[in-house]
Write a protein that holds these residues in place. Structure first.
Motif, short mmCIF file in Angstrom:
data_model
loop_
_atom_site.label_atom_id
_atom_site.label_comp_id
_atom_site.label_asym_id
_atom_site.label_seq_id
_atom_site.Cartn_x
_atom_site.Cartn_y
_atom_site.Cartn_z
N ILE A 42 0.84 -1.20 0.00
CA ILE A 42 0.00 0.00 0.00
C ILE A 42 0.87 1.25 0.00
O ILE A 42 0.59 2.22 -0.70
CB ILE A 42 -0.98 -0.01 1.20
N GLN A 43 1.95 1.20 0.76
CA GLN A 43 2.86 2.35 0.82
C GLN A 43 3.43 2.66 -0.57
O GLN A 43 3.58 3.82 -0.94
CB GLN A 43 4.00 2.04 1.80
N GLU A 49 0.69 8.37 -5.71
CA GLU A 49 -0.51 9.20 -5.71
C GLU A 49 -0.16 10.66 -6.02
O GLU A 49 0.81 11.19 -5.52
CB GLU A 49 -1.16 9.10 -4.32
N LYS A 50 -0.99 11.27 -6.84
CA LYS A 50 -0.79 12.68 -7.18
C LYS A 50 -1.72 13.54 -6.32
O LYS A 50 -2.84 13.14 -6.01
CB LYS A 50 -1.09 12.89 -8.66
N PRO A 51 -1.28 14.73 -5.93
CA PRO A 51 -2.12 15.62 -5.12
C PRO A 51 -3.40 15.99 -5.87
O PRO A 51 -3.43 16.04 -7.10
CB PRO A 51 -1.25 16.86 -4.90
N SER A 52 -4.44 16.26 -5.13
CA SER A 52 -5.73 16.61 -5.72
C SER A 52 -6.38 17.71 -4.90
O SER A 52 -6.21 17.77 -3.68
CB SER A 52 -6.62 15.37 -5.75
N SER A 59 -2.86 9.32 0.60
CA SER A 59 -3.22 8.09 1.30
C SER A 59 -2.06 7.58 2.14
O SER A 59 -0.90 7.90 1.89
CB SER A 59 -3.62 7.01 0.29
N SER A 60 -2.42 6.76 3.12
CA SER A 60 -1.42 6.15 3.98
C SER A 60 -1.95 4.81 4.46
O SER A 60 -3.14 4.70 4.79
CB SER A 60 -1.16 7.06 5.19
N PRO A 61 -1.10 3.78 4.53
CA PRO A 61 -1.57 2.49 5.05
C PRO A 61 -1.92 2.57 6.53
O PRO A 61 -2.63 1.73 7.05
CB PRO A 61 -0.40 1.54 4.79
N ARG A 62 -1.43 3.60 7.21
CA ARG A 62 -1.68 3.75 8.65
C ARG A 62 -2.89 4.62 8.97
O ARG A 62 -3.62 4.34 9.90
CB ARG A 62 -0.44 4.35 9.32
N THR A 63 -3.12 5.66 8.16
CA THR A 63 -4.19 6.60 8.51
C THR A 63 -5.34 6.64 7.52
O THR A 63 -6.28 7.39 7.72
CB THR A 63 -3.61 8.03 8.66
N GLY A 64 -5.27 5.84 6.45
CA GLY A 64 -6.40 5.78 5.53
C GLY A 64 -6.01 5.84 4.07
O GLY A 64 -5.01 6.47 3.71
N ILE A 65 -6.80 5.18 3.25
CA ILE A 65 -6.53 5.08 1.82
C ILE A 65 -7.70 5.69 1.06
O ILE A 65 -8.86 5.31 1.28
CB ILE A 65 -6.36 3.61 1.39
#
Length: 141
Positions: A42-43, A49-52, A59-65
């Motif tokens: 996931i990392q 991932e591109k900014p939006s 996204s983060s595997p620890r705080t949410g995708i």
């Protein structure tokens, strides 16, 4: 719907505490893979991932995708998406064993991903809201 406590191997992998890693947990549980392996994969996707303007942060595997990234990760693992709700359709499927297919799936509900195995929620808490929580769709093998 029955509920079984399952952290997806998070504690066994050496992680402590509770965080917003529902997507990582759900993938590890559904695919029966080690938590750390899924976390690392996931990392890799999060780094691409591109900014939006519409999404807050990355996204983060620890705080949410983010949903867009989760779709890419699920496709990588060979999961297929089945939408159960469209814009304006209202809720047609709830987090109930009678309304979901048998087997191993990952249900997408509001602000959460949850692994459901043969009609049983596998998560760190019962997120079904007594069977009233709406399922937007689910990934299946």
């Amino acid at each position: 719907m029955n509920y079984i406590y399952n952290d997806g191997g998070r504690q066994k992998a050496g992680f402590k505490g509770i965080t917003g890693d529902c997507g990582t947990r759900a993938l590890a549980i559904c695919l029966n893979l080690p938590y750390k392996e899924v976390y690392n994969k996931i990392q890799e996707f999060c780094k691409l991932e591109k900014p939006s303007k519409r999404r807050r942060g990355i996204s983060s595997p620890r705080t949410g995708i983010h949903t867009h990234t989760f779709h890419k990760i699920a496709e990588f693992y060979g999961l297929k998406w089945k939408a159960t709700m469209t814009i304006g359709s209202g809720c047609t499927t709830h987090l109930k064993s009678l309304e979901l297919p048998k087997g191993r799936i990952i249900a997408r509900v509001s602000r959460h991903y949850v692994a459901v195995i043969n009609g049983q929620i596998n998560d760190i808490y019962d997120c079904s809201r007594n069977g009233t929580r709406c399922v937007y769709g689910y990934w299946y093998l």
